[in-house]
Write a protein that holds these residues in place. Structure first.
Motif, PDB file in Angstrom:
ATOM      1  N   UNK A  96       0.826  -1.205   0.000  1.00 36.98           N
ATOM      2  CA  UNK A  96       0.000   0.000   0.000  1.00 36.98           C
ATOM      3  C   UNK A  96       0.864   1.260   0.000  1.00 36.98           C
ATOM      4  N   UNK A  97       2.038   1.178   0.628  1.00 38.94           N
ATOM      5  CA  UNK A  97       2.903   2.349   0.776  1.00 38.94           C
ATOM      6  C   UNK A  97       3.811   2.581  -0.425  1.00 38.94           C
ATOM      7  N   UNK A  98       4.164   1.515  -1.140  1.00 38.88           N
ATOM      8  CA  UNK A  98       5.168   1.618  -2.193  1.00 38.88           C
ATOM      9  C   UNK A  98       4.677   0.977  -3.487  1.00 38.88           C
ATOM     10  N   UNK A  99       5.314   1.406  -4.583  1.00 37.72           N
ATOM     11  CA  UNK A  99       5.070   0.742  -5.855  1.00 37.72           C
ATOM     12  C   UNK A  99       5.554  -0.704  -5.764  1.00 37.72           C
ATOM     13  N   UNK A 100       4.976  -1.569  -6.574  1.00 37.08           N
ATOM     14  CA  UNK A 100       5.289  -3.002  -6.501  1.00 37.08           C
ATOM     15  C   UNK A 100       6.797  -3.254  -6.609  1.00 37.08           C
ATOM     16  N   UNK A 101       7.451  -2.630  -7.554  1.00 35.65           N
ATOM     17  CA  UNK A 101       8.881  -2.881  -7.765  1.00 35.65           C
ATOM     18  C   UNK A 101       9.745  -2.402  -6.603  1.00 35.65           C
ATOM     19  N   UNK A 102       9.204  -1.498  -5.780  1.00 38.72           N
ATOM     20  CA  UNK A 102       9.973  -0.958  -4.656  1.00 38.72           C
ATOM     21  C   UNK A 102       9.828  -1.792  -3.388  1.00 38.72           C
ATOM     22  N   UNK A 103       8.968  -2.787  -3.409  1.00 36.93           N
ATOM     23  CA  UNK A 103       8.777  -3.652  -2.234  1.00 36.93           C
ATOM     24  C   UNK A 103       9.750  -4.818  -2.333  1.00 36.93           C
ATOM     25  N   UNK A 104      10.610  -4.959  -1.327  1.00 44.71           N
ATOM     26  CA  UNK A 104      11.583  -6.045  -1.285  1.00 44.71           C
ATOM     27  C   UNK A 104      11.139  -7.080  -0.253  1.00 44.71           C
ATOM     28  N   UNK A 105      11.391  -8.332  -0.573  1.00 46.46           N
ATOM     29  CA  UNK A 105      10.985  -9.407   0.337  1.00 46.46           C
ATOM     30  C   UNK A 105      11.681  -9.273   1.691  1.00 46.46           C
ATOM     31  N   UNK A 106      12.928  -8.817   1.706  1.00 48.42           N
ATOM     32  CA  UNK A 106      13.608  -8.655   2.989  1.00 48.42           C
ATOM     33  C   UNK A 106      12.950  -7.578   3.848  1.00 48.42           C
ATOM     34  N   UNK A 107      12.371  -6.559   3.194  1.00 47.37           N
ATOM     35  CA  UNK A 107      11.646  -5.522   3.938  1.00 47.37           C
ATOM     36  C   UNK A 107      10.360  -6.087   4.547  1.00 47.37           C
ATOM     37  N   UNK A 108       9.700  -6.953   3.798  1.00 42.92           N
ATOM     38  CA  UNK A 108       8.480  -7.581   4.315  1.00 42.92           C
ATOM     39  C   UNK A 108       8.823  -8.458   5.515  1.00 42.92           C
ATOM     40  N   UNK A 109       9.910  -9.237   5.386  1.00 47.07           N
ATOM     41  CA  UNK A 109      10.336 -10.102   6.488  1.00 47.07           C
ATOM     42  C   UNK A 109      10.640  -9.272   7.733  1.00 47.07           C
ATOM     43  N   UNK A 110      11.343  -8.153   7.537  1.00 49.30           N
ATOM     44  CA  UNK A 110      11.682  -7.294   8.669  1.00 49.30           C
ATOM     45  C   UNK A 110      10.430  -6.706   9.305  1.00 49.30           C
ATOM     46  N   UNK A 111       9.476  -6.272   8.468  1.00 50.73           N
ATOM     47  CA  UNK A 111       8.240  -5.684   8.992  1.00 50.73           C
ATOM     48  C   UNK A 111       7.424  -6.709   9.775  1.00 50.73           C
ATOM     49  N   UNK A 112       7.520  -7.976   9.359  1.00 46.37           N
ATOM     50  CA  UNK A 112       6.780  -9.038  10.051  1.00 46.37           C
ATOM     51  C   UNK A 112       7.559  -9.622  11.216  1.00 46.37           C
ATOM     52  N   UNK A 113       8.836  -9.237  11.358  1.00 43.61           N
ATOM     53  CA  UNK A 113       9.655  -9.743  12.453  1.00 43.61           C
ATOM     54  C   UNK A 113      10.066 -11.193  12.282  1.00 43.61           C
ATOM     55  N   UNK A 114      10.282 -11.612  11.024  1.00 42.79           N
ATOM     56  CA  UNK A 114      10.684 -12.996  10.753  1.00 42.79           C
ATOM     57  C   UNK A 114      11.906 -12.992   9.841  1.00 42.79           C
ATOM     58  N   UNK A 115      12.491 -14.148   9.666  1.00 38.16           N
ATOM     59  CA  UNK A 115      13.619 -14.278   8.753  1.00 38.16           C
ATOM     60  C   UNK A 115      13.124 -14.368   7.316  1.00 38.16           C
ATOM     61  N   UNK A 116      14.014 -14.054   6.372  1.00 41.79           N
ATOM     62  CA  UNK A 116      13.641 -14.191   4.972  1.00 41.79           C
ATOM     63  C   UNK A 116      13.328 -15.644   4.639  1.00 41.79           C
TER      64      UNK A 116
END
Length: 202
Positions: A25-45
């Protein structure tokens, strides 16, 4: 110190989808990195990839969940005129589209050819078409004729809304008026005077 409760697979998936939904919701699709999602969820990649092998899979999960929530938020009430209910449903969808413009544009632009994403969109459009037909109380040949019109109209509204999100050449109130006006114009040859008047725009 109390140890953290181990989440079930379903609970973990929910946490991952929530994190993904926020970032998409915050970023364009290409700007979303899986490592950022993992960090936001508090889990490992590694854990994230165990649930979602690719960013496309994660986005599909996020978009499918959002679609289910939208359909749940737009039930049809037999006690109100069909077009009034439809206008309320469109407003709810427009609220989501504005708040999640990056996700909507990703589904309809970046991933427009992805069969999984398209299946989700087509499933939502099919359910909306069924609800409108039921609200109109149509049966037999008339239901089939109006069903074809609704399929074209829902596709029109989808394209129009994406264009609005990108360029804002018209206001949100105009978007609603154009959408409802197009439907009434398309149904007039079939239903004639049976079409109830369109509700006032926002």
């Amino acid at each position: 110190m109390t140890p953290r409760r181990r989440l079930s697979p379903d609970e973990r998936r929910r946490v991952l989808l929530e994190a993904g939904a926020r970032l998409f919701a915050e970023r364009a699709y290409d700007a979303v990195l899986m490592e950022d999602v993992a960090a936001a969820a508090g889990v490992s990649r590694a854990l994230l990839y165990r649930h979602f092998p690719s960013k496309r899979d994660l986005f599909a999960g996020v978009y499918e969940q959002a679609t289910d929530q939208l359909l749940g938020a737009t039930p049809f009430d037999d006690g109100k005129p069909p077009l009034e209910q439809l206008a309320a449903g469109l407003r709810t969808h427009f609220d989501y589209f504005e708040a999640n413009a990056h996700s909507v544009l990703a589904a309809n632009r970046v991933l427009a050819g992805d069969p999984t994403i398209q299946a989700i969109i087509e499933g939502e459009l099919g359910e909306l078409r069924r609800r409108v037909l039921d609200a109109l109380g149509l049966e037999g040949t008339q239901r089939l004729r109006v069903s074809s019109v609704l399929l074209g109209w829902l596709t029109f509204v989808r394209v129009l809304t994406v264009e609005w999100l990108e360029n804002k050449h018209y206001s949100r109130a105009e978007l609603l008026d154009i959408s409802l006006g197009a439907l009434m114009g398309a149904l007039q040859p079939i239903l004639g005077s049976e079409i109830p008047p369109a509700p006032n725009s926002e």
